[in-house]
Every structure is written in C-alpha cells, then in structure tokens.
Design an enzyme around this catalytic site. Structure first.
Site, PDB file in Angstrom:
ATOM      1  N   ASP A 186       5.661   0.869   1.721  1.00 27.07           N
ATOM      2  CA  ASP A 186       4.602   0.848   2.893  1.00 27.07           C
ATOM      3  C   ASP A 186       4.223  -1.175   2.971  1.00 27.07           C
ATOM      4  O   ASP A 186       3.393  -1.352   1.988  1.00 27.07           O
ATOM      5  CB  ASP A 186       2.999   1.481   2.221  1.00 27.07           C
ATOM      6  CG  ASP A 186       2.240   1.357   3.271  1.00 27.07           C
ATOM      7  OD1 ASP A 186       2.637   0.796   3.987  1.00 27.07           O
ATOM      8  OD2 ASP A 186       1.189   1.421   3.093  1.00 27.07           O
ATOM      9  N   LYS A 191      -2.063  -3.979  11.717  1.00 24.50           N
ATOM     10  CA  LYS A 191      -2.768  -5.238  10.895  1.00 24.50           C
ATOM     11  C   LYS A 191      -2.409  -6.445  11.907  1.00 24.50           C
ATOM     12  O   LYS A 191      -2.846  -7.705  10.852  1.00 24.50           O
ATOM     13  CB  LYS A 191      -2.553  -4.747   9.308  1.00 24.50           C
ATOM     14  CG  LYS A 191      -2.547  -3.505   9.050  1.00 24.50           C
ATOM     15  CD  LYS A 191      -3.657  -2.936   8.074  1.00 24.50           C
ATOM     16  CE  LYS A 191      -4.602  -1.733   8.797  1.00 24.50           C
ATOM     17  NZ  LYS A 191      -3.679  -0.992   7.499  1.00 24.50           N
ATOM     18  N   TRP A 230      -4.585   3.398  -0.969  1.00 17.94           N
ATOM     19  CA  TRP A 230      -3.055   4.018   0.297  1.00 17.94           C
ATOM     20  C   TRP A 230      -2.374   4.620  -1.035  1.00 17.94           C
ATOM     21  O   TRP A 230      -0.966   5.388  -0.091  1.00 17.94           O
ATOM     22  CB  TRP A 230      -3.045   2.496   1.086  1.00 17.94           C
ATOM     23  CG  TRP A 230      -3.515   2.038   1.968  1.00 17.94           C
ATOM     24  CD1 TRP A 230      -3.870   0.670   1.842  1.00 17.94           C
ATOM     25  CD2 TRP A 230      -4.360   2.942   3.201  1.00 17.94           C
ATOM     26  NE1 TRP A 230      -4.856   0.870   2.981  1.00 17.94           N
ATOM     27  CE2 TRP A 230      -5.618   1.672   3.537  1.00 17.94           C
ATOM     28  CE3 TRP A 230      -4.556   4.149   3.365  1.00 17.94           C
ATOM     29  CZ2 TRP A 230      -6.804   2.271   4.313  1.00 17.94           C
ATOM     30  CZ3 TRP A 230      -5.196   4.016   4.316  1.00 17.94           C
ATOM     31  CH2 TRP A 230      -6.579   3.466   4.546  1.00 17.94           C
TER      32      TRP A 230
HETATM   33  C1  LIG Z   1      -4.521   0.652   7.030  1.00 19.34           C
HETATM   34  C2  LIG Z   1      -3.209   0.886   5.988  1.00 19.34           C
HETATM   35  C3  LIG Z   1      -2.688   2.228   6.140  1.00 19.34           C
HETATM   36  C4  LIG Z   1      -3.256   3.664   6.357  1.00 19.34           C
HETATM   37  O1  LIG Z   1      -3.272   3.530   8.153  1.00 19.34           O
HETATM   38  P1  LIG Z   1      -3.523   4.580   9.102  1.00 19.34           P
HETATM   39  O2  LIG Z   1      -1.952   3.699  10.661  1.00 19.34           O
HETATM   40  O3  LIG Z   1      -4.793   4.556   9.399  1.00 19.34           O
HETATM   41  O4  LIG Z   1      -2.449   5.792   9.114  1.00 19.34           O
HETATM   42  C5  LIG Z   1      -1.522   2.283   5.514  1.00 19.34           C
HETATM   43  N1  LIG Z   1      -1.181   1.744   4.633  1.00 19.34           N
HETATM   44  C6  LIG Z   1      -1.940  -0.167   4.139  1.00 19.34           C
HETATM   45  C7  LIG Z   1      -0.939  -0.607   3.365  1.00 19.34           C
HETATM   46  C8  LIG Z   1      -2.673   0.235   5.139  1.00 19.34           C
HETATM   47  O5  LIG Z   1      -3.293  -1.461   5.237  1.00 19.34           O
END
Ligand SMILES: *Cc1c(COP(=O)(O)O)cnc(C)c1O
Length: 357
Positions: A169, A193, A100
């Site tokens: 993030d 998540k 990511w």
């Molecule tokens: C799943 C995830 C993403 C991507 O998210 P999307 O909503 O599918 O674009 C980004 N960063 C992390 C840490 C993730 O677990």
C-alpha cells in the site's frame, strides 16, 4: 483570494499549476466542446487520456514489462478487502506498522488466516521493524506492507526482500521518490494523498500475480476484471483519472521522481530540524531512522499547548497541523505539492511559538 499553507493529510495540497490548468480547460476538454466531466468514457478523447496516464506513469516509475496499471474506486479501504479476496487462500503475512496495515489485516481475515510477520505496535508504531525480526510462515500467500505510515509518520527507507509475493500500500508516499517496481507483485495507492482528488486508486499488478488471483469472484471484487477490461468494465472516475494525468505530467516537468525526492528530503529536513533544535519542546513521534518524508508527527508535551499551537498556526495561515484523532499530537503532511516556502513558514512559526512559550 489568499491560498493558505496546506498541511492536510488527505485530501491534501495539489500543485497550484495543475489546479490552474484544470480550471482553464474545464469547459472545453481537448477541443471536444465539452468538459472532461461531460464526455463519454467510451470516447476516443477519454481513451487517449487514460492511455496517456498509464504511459506517463510507466515512464516515471520505470514499470517493467509484465505489469498492468489499473484504476479502481472504493479508496484504500476497498483494497484492504480486495487484496484478500484475490490473493488470500491459505495465509497472509502482514508487516504491521500502523493503523492502515492493521485495518488491511482485519479486512483480509474474511478470506483466510492472517498473521503479523513483524509489528511495531508495542511501541506505538514509532519505528519500522528490521528485516532480521521477520517470521514468514510456511504456506504464506504473500507479505503485505504499507510503505508510509500516514498517521504515525514512519516510512520504509528500503523495501524488504521476502521469498513470497510482496504487496504494498503506497497510498501516502506514491510518486514521492523512485521505487524499484520489480520488487513488488502488487502495488496500490489511493491518490488523494499525493497525486489527485479522492476517488481513484491506482493499481500496478504483475501478470504472474494476477495468474494466482482467486477465480469465481464477483466482477467488481476481481483484479482480473479491471485488467481484462482496461479499467472500463464500468464507468471509471473520469475526472480523477484526468486530474492524476495532469499531476503526472507536472511531476515529469519537475524532473521526475529523483528530483521530487531531493526536494522532499530538503523540505522534510526543514521541519525536522525545527523539532530537533527545540531541546524537547517538540518531541518527534517517529524514531529518527524511520522518519517519514511525507508526514511529520510530533507533540508538545500537553494537549492544551497543542491546541494553542494549532490555533496560533491557523492565524498565520498554517492549516491542517492537528494530529490524527487516533494518535493525538500534531502532524504536518508535506506531500509533493507542499512547497519549500510552506515548510519554512512552518519551521519559522515553530521556532517563534517555542520562544513565546
Ligand atoms: C489514507 C490511507 C488509506 C485509506 O484510504 P481511503 O481512501 O480513505 O480508504 C489507506 N492507506 C494509507 C497508507 C493511507 O494513507
């Protein structure tokens, strides 16, 4: 109906109490005579709910004065672009600890120079780099990091101190433990998540940081638009925000983030112990001091055995334990809503499968 043990990485397990609550009030939201998906986002009923969502989040995370909470669409992936659009003017530094952060770095490079402040790529992202290895170049606009690496199963235990703004993030460990918000200038998390259905990203932005954001951006790319219009410049994802609201109240009722962290530590220990007592039958991907409390990654030596493991697990209602396609192996995601009972069922299954093989 039988509910399975759900270890999906995202979308993922949600608290059963919240699912029931959402079901019970789906036809009549807060005595409006309408469903939450039928009311206007300009109505007082909606505005009150959104305000309450922000208020509960501020309580749970102890968000200090001088920060705004915003709701956006486009998922984590849109943030990979958007943070660059707003903040990358000269160069952005990246703590590259997984797929990511790698993607965020590539997307942001559209707006300027990007470079790695530190990386664990050469070791298959199996660890979190030590602060002593960082190199932050002059003229760096910000350092960007990913608090939990969903695919590789590593997590920052403490957050680094850098002399430039810090962007994080937190998509896959958002609200899984207390964090000191004042260490960050911009935090974002896709909620699918740990805290809701796919469709909304929560942003927590420091006012000083917003001042630095690039002017003259298209409205939907600019964080200013979301702050200045209280996230209702256009139609927000009403249902997602409402669902997040109910999850936040659930977390508060569980005793808040400290209590949640304690439970997450206990749950993770149950699964990691099954790896550690297997004498190499299961091999953890992450180094021990970098292990994630949210995503437990491991392999079984060969792909055929892993296939059998996943299939045998499914027969015992253990769902979602296949690893991400980019890494292979197995992964159990044990977010807030995954119960201790589910973790114990998985650990028991791992012991049993090992003895049989
Ligand atoms: C799943 C995830 C993403 C991507 O998210 P999307 O909503 O599918 O674009 C980004 N960063 C992390 C840490 C993730 O677990």
């Amino acid at each position: 109906m039988e509910r399975v043990y759900n270890f999906n990485a995202g979308p993922s397990a949600m608290p059963l109490d919240v699912l029931k609550e959402v079901q019970a009030e789906f036809l009549d939201f807060n005595h409006t005579g309408m469903s939450i998906v039928e009311i206007s986002h300009r109505s007082a009923a909606y505005q009150d709910m959104q305000d309450d969502t922000i208020a509960v989040l501020k309580r749970l995370m102890h968000i200090p004065e001088g920060y705004h909470v915003i709701f956006m669409q486009g998922g984590g992936s849109m943030q990979f672009l958007m943070h660059g659009a707003n903040f990358l003017k000269t160069r952005g530094g990246y703590l590259n600890t997984g797929v990511w952060s790698d993607k965020a770095m590539k997307a942001a490079s559209y707006y300027g120079e990007v470079y790695e402040v530190a990386s664990s790529k050469e070791d298959h992202f199996s660890y979190i780099p030590d602060e002593s290895t960082f190199t932050v170049k002059d003229g760096t606009d910000y350092v960007y990091m990913t608090s939990n690496n969903t695919i590789h199963g590593t997590e920052w235990k403490t957050f680094p101190h850098v002399d430039v703004p810090l962007i994080c993030d937190m998509s896959s460990d958002f609200l899984s433990r207390p964090v000191d918000v004042s260490q960050f200038d911009y935090i974002y998390a896709g909620v699918q998540k740990n805290v809701g259905p796919a469709g909304v990203v929560v942003g927590i932005i420091k006012d000083d940081m917003l001042q630095k954001a690039r002017e003259n951006l298209p409205a939907m790319l600019s964080y200013r638009t979301f702050v200045e219009h209280d996230s209702t410049y256009n139609t927000p994802p009403v249902f997602c925000i409402y669902f997040v609201n109910r999850v936040l109240h659930w977390i508060e009722n569980q005793g808040g983030l400290q209590a949640i962290q304690k439970r997450n530590e206990k749950k993770a220990a149950i699964v990691y112990d099954a790896i550690d007592r297997s004498q190499g039958f299961y091999t953890g991907h992450a180094t021990k001091d970098s292990r994630s409390l949210m995503n437990v990654t491991f392999n079984l030596g060969n792909a055929d055995l892993e296939k059998e493991f996943v299939a045998a697990g499914a027969r015992q209602n253990l769902i979602g334990i296949k690893g991400h396609r980019s890494l292979g192996g197995c992964r159990a995601s044990i977010y807030n809503a995954v119960t201790e009972e589910a973790c114990q069922a998985l650990a028991d299954f791992m012991d049993e499968f090992r003895k049989q093989h």
